[in-house]
Scaffold this motif. Structure first.
Motif, PDB file in Angstrom:
ATOM      1  N   GLU A   1     -13.720  -5.347   0.243  1.00 31.34           N
ATOM      2  CA  GLU A   1     -14.231  -4.840   1.516  1.00 31.34           C
ATOM      3  C   GLU A   1     -14.868  -5.943   2.353  1.00 31.34           C
ATOM      4  O   GLU A   1     -14.881  -5.870   3.575  1.00 31.34           O
ATOM      5  CB  GLU A   1     -15.228  -3.700   1.273  1.00 31.34           C
ATOM      6  CG  GLU A   1     -14.532  -2.363   1.367  1.00 31.34           C
ATOM      7  CD  GLU A   1     -15.232  -1.224   0.655  1.00 31.34           C
ATOM      8  OE1 GLU A   1     -16.361  -1.408   0.149  1.00 31.34           O
ATOM      9  OE2 GLU A   1     -14.620  -0.148   0.590  1.00 31.34           O
TER      10      GLU A   1
ATOM     11  N   LEU B   1     -11.245  10.109   0.612  1.00 36.06           N
ATOM     12  CA  LEU B   1     -10.233   9.131   0.208  1.00 36.06           C
ATOM     13  C   LEU B   1      -9.074   9.060   1.189  1.00 36.06           C
ATOM     14  O   LEU B   1      -8.303   8.111   1.176  1.00 36.06           O
ATOM     15  CB  LEU B   1      -9.668   9.506  -1.172  1.00 36.06           C
ATOM     16  CG  LEU B   1     -10.702   9.736  -2.276  1.00 36.06           C
ATOM     17  CD1 LEU B   1     -10.015  10.207  -3.548  1.00 36.06           C
ATOM     18  CD2 LEU B   1     -11.475   8.443  -2.544  1.00 36.06           C
TER      19      LEU B   1
ATOM     20  N   THR C   1     -12.457  -3.445  -5.478  1.00 31.33           N
ATOM     21  CA  THR C   1     -12.582  -2.818  -4.159  1.00 31.33           C
ATOM     22  C   THR C   1     -13.815  -3.246  -3.349  1.00 31.33           C
ATOM     23  O   THR C   1     -13.692  -3.628  -2.185  1.00 31.33           O
ATOM     24  CB  THR C   1     -12.571  -1.282  -4.313  1.00 31.33           C
ATOM     25  OG1 THR C   1     -11.439  -0.958  -5.125  1.00 31.33           O
ATOM     26  CG2 THR C   1     -12.478  -0.574  -2.993  1.00 31.33           C
TER      27      THR C   1
ATOM     28  N   TYR D   1      -9.677   4.547  -3.832  1.00 29.46           N
ATOM     29  CA  TYR D   1      -8.747   4.902  -2.742  1.00 29.46           C
ATOM     30  C   TYR D   1      -7.303   4.754  -3.212  1.00 29.46           C
ATOM     31  O   TYR D   1      -6.508   4.060  -2.580  1.00 29.46           O
ATOM     32  CB  TYR D   1      -9.007   4.017  -1.519  1.00 29.46           C
ATOM     33  CG  TYR D   1     -10.452   4.032  -1.088  1.00 29.46           C
ATOM     34  CD1 TYR D   1     -10.967   5.123  -0.395  1.00 29.46           C
ATOM     35  CD2 TYR D   1     -11.306   2.972  -1.394  1.00 29.46           C
ATOM     36  CE1 TYR D   1     -12.304   5.157  -0.014  1.00 29.46           C
ATOM     37  CE2 TYR D   1     -12.638   3.001  -1.017  1.00 29.46           C
ATOM     38  CZ  TYR D   1     -13.130   4.089  -0.329  1.00 29.46           C
ATOM     39  OH  TYR D   1     -14.446   4.125   0.035  1.00 29.46           O
TER      40      TYR D   1
ATOM     41  N   TRP E   1       0.824  -1.228   0.000  1.00 27.24           N
ATOM     42  CA  TRP E   1       0.000   0.000   0.000  1.00 27.24           C
ATOM     43  C   TRP E   1       0.850   1.267   0.000  1.00 27.24           C
ATOM     44  O   TRP E   1       0.338   2.349   0.217  1.00 27.24           O
ATOM     45  CB  TRP E   1      -0.914   0.010   1.232  1.00 27.24           C
ATOM     46  CG  TRP E   1      -2.105  -0.874   1.153  1.00 27.24           C
ATOM     47  CD1 TRP E   1      -3.386  -0.480   0.883  1.00 27.24           C
ATOM     48  CD2 TRP E   1      -2.160  -2.284   1.350  1.00 27.24           C
ATOM     49  NE1 TRP E   1      -4.223  -1.564   0.899  1.00 27.24           N
ATOM     50  CE2 TRP E   1      -3.511  -2.684   1.187  1.00 27.24           C
ATOM     51  CE3 TRP E   1      -1.220  -3.254   1.645  1.00 27.24           C
ATOM     52  CZ2 TRP E   1      -3.931  -3.998   1.304  1.00 27.24           C
ATOM     53  CZ3 TRP E   1      -1.620  -4.577   1.761  1.00 27.24           C
ATOM     54  CH2 TRP E   1      -2.962  -4.938   1.584  1.00 27.24           C
TER      55      TRP E   1
ATOM     56  N   GLU F   1      -7.726   5.928   3.322  1.00 28.35           N
ATOM     57  CA  GLU F   1      -8.912   5.068   3.445  1.00 28.35           C
ATOM     58  C   GLU F   1      -8.824   3.865   2.500  1.00 28.35           C
ATOM     59  O   GLU F   1      -7.877   3.725   1.752  1.00 28.35           O
ATOM     60  CB  GLU F   1     -10.168   5.886   3.120  1.00 28.35           C
ATOM     61  CG  GLU F   1     -10.322   7.160   3.933  1.00 28.35           C
ATOM     62  CD  GLU F   1     -10.402   6.918   5.425  1.00 28.35           C
ATOM     63  OE1 GLU F   1     -11.077   5.950   5.833  1.00 28.35           O
ATOM     64  OE2 GLU F   1      -9.775   7.681   6.186  1.00 28.35           O
ATOM     65  N   GLY F   2      -9.873   3.052   2.546  1.00 22.77           N
ATOM     66  CA  GLY F   2      -9.954   1.914   1.635  1.00 22.77           C
ATOM     67  C   GLY F   2      -9.764   0.587   2.346  1.00 22.77           C
ATOM     68  O   GLY F   2      -9.270   0.545   3.478  1.00 22.77           O
TER      69      GLY F   2
ATOM     70  N   ARG G   1      -2.171   1.053  -4.433  1.00 26.53           N
ATOM     71  CA  ARG G   1      -2.649   2.425  -4.646  1.00 26.53           C
ATOM     72  C   ARG G   1      -2.458   2.841  -6.104  1.00 26.53           C
ATOM     73  O   ARG G   1      -2.504   4.026  -6.433  1.00 26.53           O
ATOM     74  CB  ARG G   1      -1.900   3.412  -3.746  1.00 26.53           C
ATOM     75  CG  ARG G   1      -2.052   3.145  -2.254  1.00 26.53           C
ATOM     76  CD  ARG G   1      -3.336   3.687  -1.686  1.00 26.53           C
ATOM     77  NE  ARG G   1      -3.342   3.643  -0.219  1.00 26.53           N
ATOM     78  CZ  ARG G   1      -4.438   3.635   0.509  1.00 26.53           C
ATOM     79  NH1 ARG G   1      -5.629   3.650  -0.052  1.00 26.53           N
ATOM     80  NH2 ARG G   1      -4.364   3.602   1.818  1.00 26.53           N
TER      81      ARG G   1
ATOM     82  N   ILE H   1      -6.875  -0.166  -5.219  1.00 23.37           N
ATOM     83  CA  ILE H   1      -8.210  -0.195  -4.622  1.00 23.37           C
ATOM     84  C   ILE H   1      -8.965   1.091  -4.970  1.00 23.37           C
ATOM     85  O   ILE H   1      -9.318   1.881  -4.105  1.00 23.37           O
ATOM     86  CB  ILE H   1      -8.127  -0.415  -3.096  1.00 23.37           C
ATOM     87  CG1 ILE H   1      -7.007   0.461  -2.471  1.00 23.37           C
ATOM     88  CG2 ILE H   1      -7.896  -1.863  -2.770  1.00 23.37           C
ATOM     89  CD1 ILE H   1      -7.013   0.475  -0.956  1.00 23.37           C
TER      90      ILE H   1
END
Ligand code: IMP
Length: 420
Positions: A362, A125, A358, A235, A11, A273-274, A226, A232
């Motif tokens: 979740e 975001l 995404t 985000y 990430w 976030e995400g 990212r 994602i």
């Protein structure tokens, strides 16, 4: 000598700065190929501890040419402040060049980034608020201003004034203060003057470096999760941190990139976030965050922390074809007798090692193996065989689940605390 891309496999914040700084000791050219000063590359070396935002992490090699590449978005004022800080610490910066084709990150981009986050409310975001998204949005919408435009003051001022007509209308519509065209242009022109002839067409430099077999490093920002296309979404950041993005963003033909190093932390972290399936909460999270000092290098935000999630770097490997992995911060895991290690997700009753989009991610539930911890310090270990057998097994499991061999292991923040 191959052209090497150093990219994030999770990430972001995997420790690319450290790996770049290490390899840059023998490099001739280091190029940042995407992103802007949303980056925060922490480098610890004999000059001190630095958090670099725009300047490539190769700056600590006085012989390296360091290029802020055409694929980046550049806040010239931030760049000047960063150069001032480095020079004050005694770091020579004469090797820095800025691509004249890069896009300028202008003050209205920062204002619009913050406005957009505010208006999204709970759907925000979690951007760094540095204006990176709006700067890339303008580039794609063909409203961007390229760095070379500062060379023609009259034309530049006209361009700024034209852009501000619509930008100010938006700012005012949402109750924000409009920007003054003259002041805005003055500030940027002042920074451009400070950079002077460091602003160049970088293509001949890169072409020449490749032609004479120079050692070239392409320094990525953020990680595959990212990536604008493969991360994602929404985000994500607004550029491509993959090795494929390095070719375009550095201005280097893709077939010259023969070494791709995927940097992975021995556990997971994310800022913003995400979905983040292996995220830890409560005491466990606090303890890991404190031990590892996981705070954003750019914004100081506490990073979200979690166990190693092999699905993410496997996804990154499928997109980057890593020739090797660099595992960072293995030393941090030395206090657990058992370490959960996510190998797949359970999604709607099915196990998968593919990265779902995404909304599905979740609700994906991570499936863990429990690996034995080593419960000791790794200080002073100089080769992989010298690691405790549990740590070796942990690394082997990373190689098996991600599908790429490990070439480097970080066991401390300093350049020297790396097993090659
Ligand atoms: P932006 O790049 O500022 O637009 O932010 C988009 C997303 O990327 C947000 O989740 C940020 O927190 C994240 N992000 C941007 N830069 C970094 C970084 O250098 N490290 C970690 N996360 C980042």
């Amino acid at each position: 000598m191959p052209v090497t891309a150093i990219v994030g496999a999770q990430w972001g914040d995997e420790g690319k700065g450290k790996i770049t700084d290490l390899l840059a000791q023998d490099a001739d050219v280091v190029i940042r190929f995407q992103g802007g000063n949303n980056a925060g590359h922490t480098v610890v070396n004999q000059h001190g501890t630095f958090k670099l935002h725009l300047v490539p992490s190769g700056v600590f090699n006085p012989n390296a040419l360091c290029i802020v590449g055409p694929g980046t978005v550049v806040d010239l004022q931030v760049l000047c402040a960063e150069l001032d800080g480095l020079e004050k610490a005694g770091v020579p910066t004469g090797g820095l060049r800025v691509s004249d084709r890069a896009h300028l990150l202008m003050p209205w981009h920062i204002a619009l980034d913050r406005l957009d986050e505010r208006e999204r409310g709970r759907q925000k975001l979690g951007t760094t608020g540095r204006g990176v998204g709006p700067a890339y949005a303008d580039k794609v919408a063909r409203h961007g201003i390229q760095v070379y435009e500062v060379r023609d003051e009259k034309r530049f001022r006209e361009h700024v004034a034209r852009e501000l007509e619509t930008k100010n209308a938006i700012l005012e519509r949402f109750g924000d203060k409009p920007l003054d065209a003259r002041e805005t242009a003055d500030d940027v022109l002042r920074a451009a003057a400070r950079l002077g002839d460091r602003i160049v067409d970088t293509l001949p430099l890169v072409e020449d470096a490749v032609a004479r077999d120079a050692r070239v490093l392409l320094e990525g920002q953020l990680g595959a999760m990212r990536d604008l296309d493969w991360g994602i979404y929404p985000y994500v950041t607004s550029s491509n941190p993959l090795a494929g993005g390095a070719a375009v963003g550095a201005g280097i033909p893709p077939r010259y990139i023969t070494r791709v190093i995927g940097v992975v932390k021995a556990y997971s972290t994310a800022v913003g976030e995400g979905p983040f399936p292996t995220e830890l909460h409560g005491e466990l999270a606090n303890a890991l965050r404190e031990t590892a000092q996981e705070y954003g290098a750019t914004t100081g935000r506490p990073r979200r922390v979690g166990w190693f999630d092999a699905v993410a770097p496997r996804h990154a490997h499928r997109l980057n074809a890593f020739t090797e992995l660099a595992v960072t911060k293995l030393d941090i895991l030395g206090t657990y007798d058992e370490i959960p290690f996510c190998t797949s997700y359970e999604l709607d009753g099915r196990l998968t090692t593919d990265m779902p989009p995404t909304a599905l991610l979740e609700r994906a539930v991570p499936r863990y193996e429990k690996l034995a911890g080593w419960l000791c310090s790794l200080d002073g270990v100089s080769d992989r065989r010298g690691l405790p057998k549990e740590a070796r097994a942990y690394l082997t499991r990373i190689e098996q689940t991600v599908g790429a061999p490990i070439g480097m292991v970080g066991i401390g923040p300093e350049r020297t605390a790396t097993i090659l």
